[in-house]
Design an enzyme around this catalytic site. Sequence first.
Site, PDB file in Angstrom:
ATOM      1  N   GLU A 177       0.824  -1.213   0.000  1.00 38.54           N
ATOM      2  CA  GLU A 177       0.000   0.000   0.000  1.00 38.54           C
ATOM      3  C   GLU A 177       0.861   1.268   0.000  1.00 38.54           C
ATOM      4  O   GLU A 177       1.421   1.656   1.030  1.00 38.54           O
ATOM      5  CB  GLU A 177      -0.938   0.010   1.220  1.00 38.54           C
ATOM      6  CG  GLU A 177      -1.906  -1.159   1.263  1.00 38.54           C
ATOM      7  CD  GLU A 177      -2.888  -1.178   0.104  1.00 38.54           C
ATOM      8  OE1 GLU A 177      -3.196  -0.110  -0.453  1.00 38.54           O
ATOM      9  OE2 GLU A 177      -3.360  -2.277  -0.235  1.00 38.54           O
ATOM     10  N   GLU A 210      -6.307   4.196   7.202  1.00 42.24           N
ATOM     11  CA  GLU A 210      -5.686   3.599   6.011  1.00 42.24           C
ATOM     12  C   GLU A 210      -5.610   2.082   6.139  1.00 42.24           C
ATOM     13  O   GLU A 210      -5.844   1.361   5.156  1.00 42.24           O
ATOM     14  CB  GLU A 210      -4.290   4.183   5.778  1.00 42.24           C
ATOM     15  CG  GLU A 210      -3.673   3.738   4.472  1.00 42.24           C
ATOM     16  CD  GLU A 210      -4.499   4.140   3.263  1.00 42.24           C
ATOM     17  OE1 GLU A 210      -4.777   3.251   2.405  1.00 42.24           O
ATOM     18  OE2 GLU A 210      -4.869   5.320   3.146  1.00 42.24           O
ATOM     19  N   GLU A 266     -10.355  -3.027   0.890  1.00 42.00           N
ATOM     20  CA  GLU A 266      -9.969  -3.172  -0.518  1.00 42.00           C
ATOM     21  C   GLU A 266      -9.447  -4.569  -0.808  1.00 42.00           C
ATOM     22  O   GLU A 266      -9.762  -5.155  -1.842  1.00 42.00           O
ATOM     23  CB  GLU A 266      -8.926  -2.125  -0.893  1.00 42.00           C
ATOM     24  CG  GLU A 266      -9.497  -0.731  -0.998  1.00 42.00           C
ATOM     25  CD  GLU A 266      -8.467   0.299  -1.435  1.00 42.00           C
ATOM     26  OE1 GLU A 266      -7.265  -0.034  -1.531  1.00 42.00           O
ATOM     27  OE2 GLU A 266      -8.874   1.449  -1.679  1.00 42.00           O
TER      28      GLU A 266
END
Length: 125
Positions: free
Chosen positions: A30, A71, A78
């Site tokens: 990420e 996050e 995701e």
Amino acid sequence: MGKPGKTGLGRVIDAFGYSMKGLAASWKYEAAFRQEVALAAVLIPTAFWLAQSHIELILLISSVFWVLMAELANSSVEAVVDRTGSEHHDLSGRAKDIGSALVFVSLVLLAVVWAIVAFNRFVGW
């Protein structure tokens, strides 16, 4: 019923290992997480200089950690959505959008907290 899982210290040690594995995966996969960690590396030391009280310090640092937590949550959503399939689905898109909104709101919180503390330090109420 199945065999019960670990309890006590063994469970805590396993949970710590899973957490480190999750942080490592976030760092590896990420880019946004890496950017936010870099931001945290700058902001957290700055918080010690900017804050004029322990409460301000707690607010400044916790707002940085809220961004990192958001996050991590967004990245986990995701990953799960991407795992379930590549075809477009409205619910998948909605889940990803909501995760993104979580990060956005946490960044707004960070900006508001830092602006108020900075205003108080340099201009005063």
